[in-house]
Scaffold this active site. Structure first.
Site, PDB file in Angstrom:
ATOM      1  N   ARG A   1    -111.739 -78.317  -8.166  1.00 57.51           N
ATOM      2  CA  ARG A   1    -110.879 -77.409  -8.931  1.00 57.51           C
ATOM      3  C   ARG A   1    -110.453 -76.182  -8.135  1.00 57.51           C
ATOM      4  O   ARG A   1    -109.460 -75.538  -8.467  1.00 57.51           O
ATOM      5  CB  ARG A   1    -111.597 -76.949 -10.209  1.00 57.51           C
ATOM      6  CG  ARG A   1    -112.866 -76.155  -9.919  1.00 57.51           C
ATOM      7  CD  ARG A   1    -113.565 -75.696 -11.186  1.00 57.51           C
ATOM      8  NE  ARG A   1    -114.835 -75.069 -10.874  1.00 57.51           N
ATOM      9  CZ  ARG A   1    -115.551 -74.374 -11.767  1.00 57.51           C
ATOM     10  NH1 ARG A   1    -115.100 -74.211 -12.999  1.00 57.51           N
ATOM     11  NH2 ARG A   1    -116.712 -73.846 -11.432  1.00 57.51           N
TER      12      ARG A   1
ATOM     13  N   ILE B   1    -108.620 -61.707 -19.608  1.00 62.78           N
ATOM     14  CA  ILE B   1    -110.075 -61.601 -19.741  1.00 62.78           C
ATOM     15  C   ILE B   1    -110.581 -60.190 -19.456  1.00 62.78           C
ATOM     16  O   ILE B   1    -111.735 -59.863 -19.736  1.00 62.78           O
ATOM     17  CB  ILE B   1    -110.768 -62.623 -18.805  1.00 62.78           C
ATOM     18  CG1 ILE B   1    -112.183 -62.975 -19.304  1.00 62.78           C
ATOM     19  CG2 ILE B   1    -110.810 -62.119 -17.373  1.00 62.78           C
ATOM     20  CD1 ILE B   1    -112.209 -63.739 -20.592  1.00 62.78           C
TER      21      ILE B   1
ATOM     22  N   ARG C   1    -100.599 -55.192 -24.451  1.00 60.81           N
ATOM     23  CA  ARG C   1     -99.965 -56.413 -23.959  1.00 60.81           C
ATOM     24  C   ARG C   1     -98.649 -56.747 -24.640  1.00 60.81           C
ATOM     25  O   ARG C   1     -97.874 -57.559 -24.116  1.00 60.81           O
ATOM     26  CB  ARG C   1    -100.944 -57.582 -24.096  1.00 60.81           C
ATOM     27  CG  ARG C   1    -102.247 -57.372 -23.354  1.00 60.81           C
ATOM     28  CD  ARG C   1    -102.027 -57.037 -21.882  1.00 60.81           C
ATOM     29  NE  ARG C   1    -103.290 -56.907 -21.145  1.00 60.81           N
ATOM     30  CZ  ARG C   1    -103.392 -56.632 -19.867  1.00 60.81           C
ATOM     31  NH1 ARG C   1    -102.286 -56.420 -19.155  1.00 60.81           N
ATOM     32  NH2 ARG C   1    -104.570 -56.524 -19.274  1.00 60.81           N
TER      33      ARG C   1
END
EC number: 2.1.1.148
Length: 302
Positions: A196, A111, A223
């Site tokens: 969560r 992100i 990446r």
């Protein structure tokens, strides 16, 4: 890889009902459309939609309509020129939307690329599945002694077994407590948005991720690099295969100039010129720091 029955039914239905269109179509991308490509143990990527092809890049660069009378060779040459001279806007004319299933810790690294549109599965409204990323034994590595962000030697024998058991046990225990806190058997339980927070970072999440080709190339350059963390590199490698089929001319230029090429500083270029002239250049005479010189020699394969 874990595709739910509902997701598979949707994929089968979409692929079984092709529709005629007047929009630009990439035959290479059509074979990937909707189909899930496995990544890691439970993850995948799949193309949900795309816009444009190699011709869309050259059309935007020329600001004209259609293919005109330009030959394919001219289109490829223009794309290579655009890539070589860092003209990014024509590549922004192409877009792709992926459905990605990935571990949370990979998602938090991913992100950081803020040039995409993202919509993630919400654990506030839904209950996450009991699926965790557990590395293969050959991916269990110690901390690097020379790189604070990297891995060192692969763990062996009893140490590898000990770490794997801890990863599995901790993930399972955390999920057990998650389910118990939700308490759906007549008890009030804890809100999903709070329960969560106890889940481990190796649990899987999903998102839709839409990005233009220029920024996708930037993501892949970082990446899919050999120095990137293995887990995110596995996703980038899968995306490289898809992108190569989607825009083959643009991907070939990207491979040549971005993945396989290097950028020299003014000092580095001057050193190359001096070396070609027969001068023996050293770090001390280069004007570079030790770190710069080490990277420079790496570029030259020395």
């Amino acid at each position: 890889m874990s595709i739910t029955p509902d997701q598979q039914a949707e994929i089968d239905a979409l692929r079984a009902t092709p529709r005629p269109t007047l929009r630009a179509v990439s035959e290479g991308m059509e074979k990937h459309l909707y189909t899930a490509i496995p990544v890691l143990d439970h993850g995948f990527i799949r193309v949900i939609d795309y816009m444009g092809d190699d011709a869309a890049i050259t059309q935007a660069a020329r600001v004209s309509y259609g293919k005109g009378t330009k030959a394919v060779q001219n289109d490829e040459g223009l794309i290579r020129y655009l890539m070589r001279h860092w003209h990014s806007t024509p590549f922004e004319m192409c877009e792709v939307k992926f459905h990605v299933k990935l571990p949370v810790f990979v998602a938090r690294q991913w992100i950081r690329h803020r040039t995409a549109n993202v919509n993630e599965y919400s654990a506030r409204y839904s209950i996450l599945d009991r699926e965790f990323y557990i590395p293969e034994p050959d991916k269990l590595a110690a901390q690097s002694t020379v790189n604070n962000q990297g891995r060192g030697a692969v763990l062996q024998g009893e140490e590898a077994a000990r770490v794997l058991e801890m990863l599995k046990a901790d993930a399972g225990r955390s999920y057990d407590h998650y389910e118990e806190m939700l308490s759906q058997d007549g008890q009030d339980g804890l809100a999903r948005e709070l329960a969560r927070m106890n889940l481990p970072a190796n649990i899987y999440t999903q998102w839709y991720w839409k990005i233009d080709l220029h920024n996708l190339f930037h993501f892949l350059r970082l990446r899919a690099d050999a120095h990137a963390q293995y887990e995110i590199r596995a996703y980038a490698d899968a995306m490289c295969g898809v992108t190569k089929d989607w825009v083959p001319a643009a991907y070939a230029a990207f491979e040549d100039y971005r993945m396989g090429g290097v950028n020299l500083s003014a000092k580095g270029l001057e050193c190359v010129k001096r070396m070609l002239a027969g001068e023996a250049v050293t770090q001390e005479t280069s004007g570079m720091s030790k770190g710069e010189w080490r990277e420079f020699e790496g570029m030259l394969g020395r």
